[in-house]
Design an enzyme around this catalytic site. Structure first.
Site, mmCIF file in Angstrom:
data_model
loop_
_atom_site.group_PDB
_atom_site.id
_atom_site.type_symbol
_atom_site.label_atom_id
_atom_site.label_comp_id
_atom_site.label_asym_id
_atom_site.label_seq_id
_atom_site.Cartn_x
_atom_site.Cartn_y
_atom_site.Cartn_z
ATOM 1 C CD GLN A 12 -2.356 1.491 2.744
ATOM 2 O OE1 GLN A 12 -3.567 1.393 2.780
ATOM 3 N NE2 GLN A 12 -1.641 1.723 3.846
ATOM 4 C CG ASP A 13 2.308 2.827 3.636
ATOM 5 O OD1 ASP A 13 1.087 2.750 3.439
ATOM 6 O OD2 ASP A 13 2.812 2.998 4.766
ATOM 7 C CG ASP A 58 13.387 -11.638 0.302
ATOM 8 O OD1 ASP A 58 12.417 -12.269 -0.144
ATOM 9 O OD2 ASP A 58 13.542 -11.394 1.511
ATOM 10 C CG LEU A 80 8.083 2.202 2.425
ATOM 11 C CD1 LEU A 80 7.023 2.746 1.477
ATOM 12 C CD2 LEU A 80 8.069 2.994 3.712
ATOM 13 C CB ALA A 82 7.556 -4.794 7.092
ATOM 14 C CB SER A 84 3.052 -5.001 6.966
ATOM 15 O OG SER A 84 2.046 -5.524 6.120
ATOM 16 C CB THR A 125 4.672 0.403 13.507
ATOM 17 O OG1 THR A 125 3.365 0.077 13.984
ATOM 18 C CG2 THR A 125 5.644 -0.564 14.181
ATOM 19 C CD GLU A 127 0.182 -2.783 16.212
ATOM 20 O OE1 GLU A 127 0.252 -3.642 17.108
ATOM 21 O OE2 GLU A 127 -0.881 -2.268 15.841
ATOM 22 C CE1 TYR A 149 4.824 -4.948 11.293
ATOM 23 C CE2 TYR A 149 3.792 -3.825 13.144
ATOM 24 C CZ TYR A 149 4.271 -3.796 11.850
ATOM 25 O OH TYR A 149 4.216 -2.638 11.111
ATOM 26 C CE LYS A 153 7.739 -2.783 10.642
ATOM 27 N NZ LYS A 153 8.059 -1.954 9.484
ATOM 28 C CG HIS A 179 -0.781 4.706 7.152
ATOM 29 N ND1 HIS A 179 0.078 4.520 8.220
ATOM 30 C CD2 HIS A 179 -0.147 4.209 6.070
ATOM 31 C CE1 HIS A 179 1.181 3.950 7.793
ATOM 32 N NE2 HIS A 179 1.069 3.739 6.492
HETATM 33 P P1 NDP Z 1 2.024 -3.890 2.959
HETATM 34 O O1 NDP Z 1 1.834 -5.180 3.641
HETATM 35 O O2 NDP Z 1 0.935 -3.385 2.068
HETATM 36 O O3 NDP Z 1 3.363 -3.957 2.085
HETATM 37 C C1 NDP Z 1 4.514 -4.591 2.562
HETATM 38 C C2 NDP Z 1 5.553 -4.610 1.470
HETATM 39 O O4 NDP Z 1 6.728 -5.271 1.959
HETATM 40 C C3 NDP Z 1 5.127 -5.375 0.203
HETATM 41 O O5 NDP Z 1 5.627 -4.713 -0.929
HETATM 42 C C4 NDP Z 1 5.826 -6.697 0.384
HETATM 43 O O6 NDP Z 1 6.088 -7.376 -0.819
HETATM 44 C C5 NDP Z 1 7.141 -6.235 0.987
HETATM 45 N N1 NDP Z 1 7.875 -7.322 1.619
HETATM 46 C C6 NDP Z 1 7.449 -8.177 2.587
HETATM 47 N N2 NDP Z 1 8.425 -9.040 2.909
HETATM 48 C C7 NDP Z 1 9.496 -8.743 2.124
HETATM 49 C C8 NDP Z 1 10.789 -9.284 1.982
HETATM 50 N N3 NDP Z 1 11.200 -10.316 2.709
HETATM 51 N N4 NDP Z 1 11.636 -8.727 1.090
HETATM 52 C C9 NDP Z 1 11.226 -7.680 0.321
HETATM 53 N N5 NDP Z 1 9.995 -7.131 0.406
HETATM 54 C C10 NDP Z 1 9.140 -7.648 1.300
HETATM 55 O O7 NDP Z 1 2.364 -2.801 4.081
HETATM 56 P P2 NDP Z 1 2.042 -1.228 4.111
HETATM 57 O O8 NDP Z 1 2.323 -0.645 2.780
HETATM 58 O O9 NDP Z 1 0.743 -1.009 4.762
HETATM 59 O O10 NDP Z 1 3.132 -0.735 5.154
HETATM 60 C C11 NDP Z 1 4.417 -0.285 4.740
HETATM 61 C C12 NDP Z 1 5.369 -0.331 5.896
HETATM 62 O O11 NDP Z 1 4.897 0.509 6.949
HETATM 63 C C13 NDP Z 1 5.561 -1.696 6.519
HETATM 64 O O12 NDP Z 1 6.893 -1.791 6.955
HETATM 65 C C14 NDP Z 1 4.617 -1.685 7.721
HETATM 66 O O13 NDP Z 1 5.052 -2.588 8.702
HETATM 67 C C15 NDP Z 1 4.740 -0.243 8.149
HETATM 68 N N6 NDP Z 1 3.595 0.333 8.829
HETATM 69 C C16 NDP Z 1 2.375 0.303 8.249
HETATM 70 C C17 NDP Z 1 1.289 0.883 8.869
HETATM 71 C C18 NDP Z 1 -0.054 0.898 8.237
HETATM 72 O O14 NDP Z 1 -1.009 1.233 8.938
HETATM 73 N N7 NDP Z 1 -0.180 0.600 6.968
HETATM 74 C C19 NDP Z 1 1.435 1.525 10.187
HETATM 75 C C20 NDP Z 1 2.804 1.571 10.664
HETATM 76 C C21 NDP Z 1 3.822 0.981 10.012
HETATM 77 P P3 NDP Z 1 5.029 -8.438 -1.436
HETATM 78 O O15 NDP Z 1 4.028 -7.618 -2.171
HETATM 79 O O16 NDP Z 1 5.902 -9.259 -2.293
HETATM 80 O O17 NDP Z 1 4.422 -9.171 -0.281
HETATM 81 P P1 GDP Z 2 -3.072 -3.612 13.274
HETATM 82 O O1 GDP Z 2 -3.405 -2.453 14.140
HETATM 83 O O2 GDP Z 2 -1.821 -3.402 12.475
HETATM 84 O O3 GDP Z 2 -3.060 -4.898 13.975
HETATM 85 O O4 GDP Z 2 -4.213 -3.615 12.137
HETATM 86 P P2 GDP Z 2 -5.449 -4.606 11.850
HETATM 87 O O5 GDP Z 2 -6.333 -3.879 10.902
HETATM 88 O O6 GDP Z 2 -4.980 -5.956 11.439
HETATM 89 O O7 GDP Z 2 -6.174 -4.768 13.265
HETATM 90 C C1 GDP Z 2 -6.703 -3.666 13.980
HETATM 91 C C2 GDP Z 2 -7.496 -4.187 15.186
HETATM 92 O O8 GDP Z 2 -8.685 -4.811 14.710
HETATM 93 C C3 GDP Z 2 -6.755 -5.246 16.019
HETATM 94 O O9 GDP Z 2 -6.904 -4.924 17.391
HETATM 95 C C4 GDP Z 2 -7.491 -6.532 15.704
HETATM 96 O O10 GDP Z 2 -7.512 -7.473 16.773
HETATM 97 C C5 GDP Z 2 -8.897 -5.993 15.460
HETATM 98 N N1 GDP Z 2 -9.709 -6.929 14.674
HETATM 99 C C6 GDP Z 2 -10.922 -7.431 15.034
HETATM 100 N N2 GDP Z 2 -11.361 -8.300 14.115
HETATM 101 C C7 GDP Z 2 -10.409 -8.369 13.143
HETATM 102 C C8 GDP Z 2 -10.312 -9.109 11.931
HETATM 103 O O11 GDP Z 2 -11.175 -9.882 11.559
HETATM 104 N N3 GDP Z 2 -9.172 -8.898 11.181
HETATM 105 C C9 GDP Z 2 -8.186 -8.026 11.575
HETATM 106 N N4 GDP Z 2 -7.129 -7.838 10.790
HETATM 107 N N5 GDP Z 2 -8.262 -7.333 12.734
HETATM 108 C C10 GDP Z 2 -9.364 -7.492 13.504
#
Ligand code: NDP
Ligand code: GDP
Length: 348
Positions: A12-13, A58, A80, A82, A84, A125, A127, A149, A153, A179
């Site tokens: 996503q990001d 990777d 980015l 992870a 995730s 994060t 988290e 996780y 992190k 986000h």
């Molecule tokens: P996504 O899960 O959407 O994307 C994760 C990305 O990491 C994908 O491109 C994935 O590739 C890649 N990836 C996973 N494992 C590996 C690996 N071993 N080697 C290379 N690439 C890898 O996450 P988001 O875009 O939502 O988040 C981006 C970052 O921000 C992450 O680090 C996440 O932990 C962190 N974050 C996100 C938040 C959020 O709310 N979205 C909040 C705080 C932090 P592939 O497509 O191949 O799986």
């Molecule tokens: P997180 O904050 O990175 O863990 O983002 P998530 O969207 O995976 O989860 C946010 C919160 O929603 C966590 O506290 C989960 O336990 C709660 N939750 C409740 N039901 C669900 C579900 O069915 N799927 C996910 N992913 N989270 C859930």
């Protein structure tokens, strides 16, 4: 022309950040990992797949990462990549530690050896505040990680700080609160809700199974947050920033707001399944973005209600078009509802 290297560009990001940097005129390089099913749908949806220079690598593969840094020869690296998904980190704690923790040290070591002037952003994060009771949380709040996780992190957060202070590198942690967007992975709770509600509205699905509805999150809009990653690297001094909206809402509020916007009663459709309850959860997240507001002049443009609206509309439009026979880049394969996944966290 500035050069950027993004890891995690297929997520996503990564997709939104690549779009943002391209608009700023950057030469954008990115690593991607080979998978048996192509996962470029986000980049295709944004229409930028052909504008990015992709390098296979990777986070677990030091040699390939080193090659990627050499090829890109970047001014800025945005890490980015992870594993995730918090829930999956309970199932795969070692893999998560390797990618989310050690992966960052690999990158730092490569940059330190290759060119210490490269600026690095690390996707840290909220988290990290998993078990914290105090709200809101800011840069000074002590961390209490509540998942494999978050523990991984936390390690990488500290490694960034150590390389910044020890080697004088421009290494910043963005402590980003949740986000979301129409490009959010379907397993995360927000997108799971908006996608299911849209399908229920159109008669494609009857129920939605969720875990705990009580946890509260500070949910923002992903495009607002990637802008901030870039802002952090444009400063003269590397520092860590909390990025958040400053509002918090429960999962139940997210469900209610989504279903109400479609004129549905969530109580008629939502079922609780303990399969989605985590061994240890995070209950209260609310960030204080005062430092980012003051020093970066950053402010989120989209807050909770608008976010729900954007995501619900996108999913509804998508499923309406699907019913007309259209296919999309974003029809990425989702896990079917009826497969039996054995989770060790259910053993307790
Ligand atoms: P996504 O899960 O959407 O994307 C994760 C990305 O990491 C994908 O491109 C994935 O590739 C890649 N990836 C996973 N494992 C590996 C690996 N071993 N080697 C290379 N690439 C890898 O996450 P988001 O875009 O939502 O988040 C981006 C970052 O921000 C992450 O680090 C996440 O932990 C962190 N974050 C996100 C938040 C959020 O709310 N979205 C909040 C705080 C932090 P592939 O497509 O191949 O799986
Ligand atoms: P997180 O904050 O990175 O863990 O983002 P998530 O969207 O995976 O989860 C946010 C919160 O929603 C966590 O506290 C989960 O336990 C709660 N939750 C409740 N039901 C669900 C579900 O069915 N799927 C996910 N992913 N989270 C859930």
């Amino acid at each position: 022309m500035k050069r950027a290297l993004i890891t995690g560009v297929t997520g996503q990001d990564g997709a939104y950040l690549a779009q943002f940097l391209l608009k700023k005129g950057y030469d954008v390089y990115a690593i991607y990992r080979r998978s048996s099913t192509p996962n470029f749908w986000r980049l295709q949806t944004l229409g930028i797949l052909d504008k990015i220079k992709l390098i296979p690598a990777d986070m677990a593969d030091m040699g390939a990462l080193m090659e990627a840094v050499k090829i890109a020869d970047p001014d800025e690296v945005y890490n980015l990549a992870a594993q995730s998904y918090v829930a999956a980190s309970f199932d795969q704690p070692l893999f998560t530690a390797d990618v989310d923790g050690l992966g960052v040290t690999r990158l730092l070591e490569i940059v330190r050896n290759y060119n210490k002037e490269i600026k690095i952003y690390q996707a840290s994060t909220s988290e990290l505040y998993g078990g914290v009771k105090k709200m809101p949380q800011d840069e000074k709040t002590a961390f209490i990680p509540n998942s494999p996780y978050a523990a991984a992190k936390l390690y990488s957060y500290h490694m960034m700080k150590i390389y910044r202070e020890g080697y004088g590198m421009f290494a910043c942690n963005g402590i980003l609160f949740n986000h979301e967007s129409p490009l959010r992975g379907l397993e995360f709770v927000t997108r799971k809700i908006t996608n299911a509600a849209a399908r229920i509205k159109l008669g494609l699905q009857k129920d939605l199974e969720l875990g705990n509805l009580d946890p509260k999150r500070d949910w923002g809009f992903a495009p607002d947050y990637v802008r901030c990653m870039w802002m952090m690297l444009q400063r003269d001094k590397p520092e860590d920033f909390v990025i958040a909206t400053g509002e918090t809402h429960s999962v139940q509020e997210f469900v209610d707001t989504t279903f109400s916007s479609l004129k549905l009663n969530w109580k008629d459709h939502v079922k609780i399944n303990k399969k989605f309850v985590r061994p240890l959860d995070v209950f209260h997240l609310c960030g204080n973005p005062a430092k980012a507001r003051k020093e970066l002049k950053w402010k989120p443009q989209i807050k909770f209600k608008e976010l729900v609206k954007i995501m619900t509309k996108a999913d509804l439009d998508r499923w309406k078009k699907h019913l007309k026979g259209e296919t999309f880049h974003w029809d990425a394969p989702n896990y079917p509802d009826n497969i039996n996944i054995y989770k060790r966290s259910l053993d307790k």
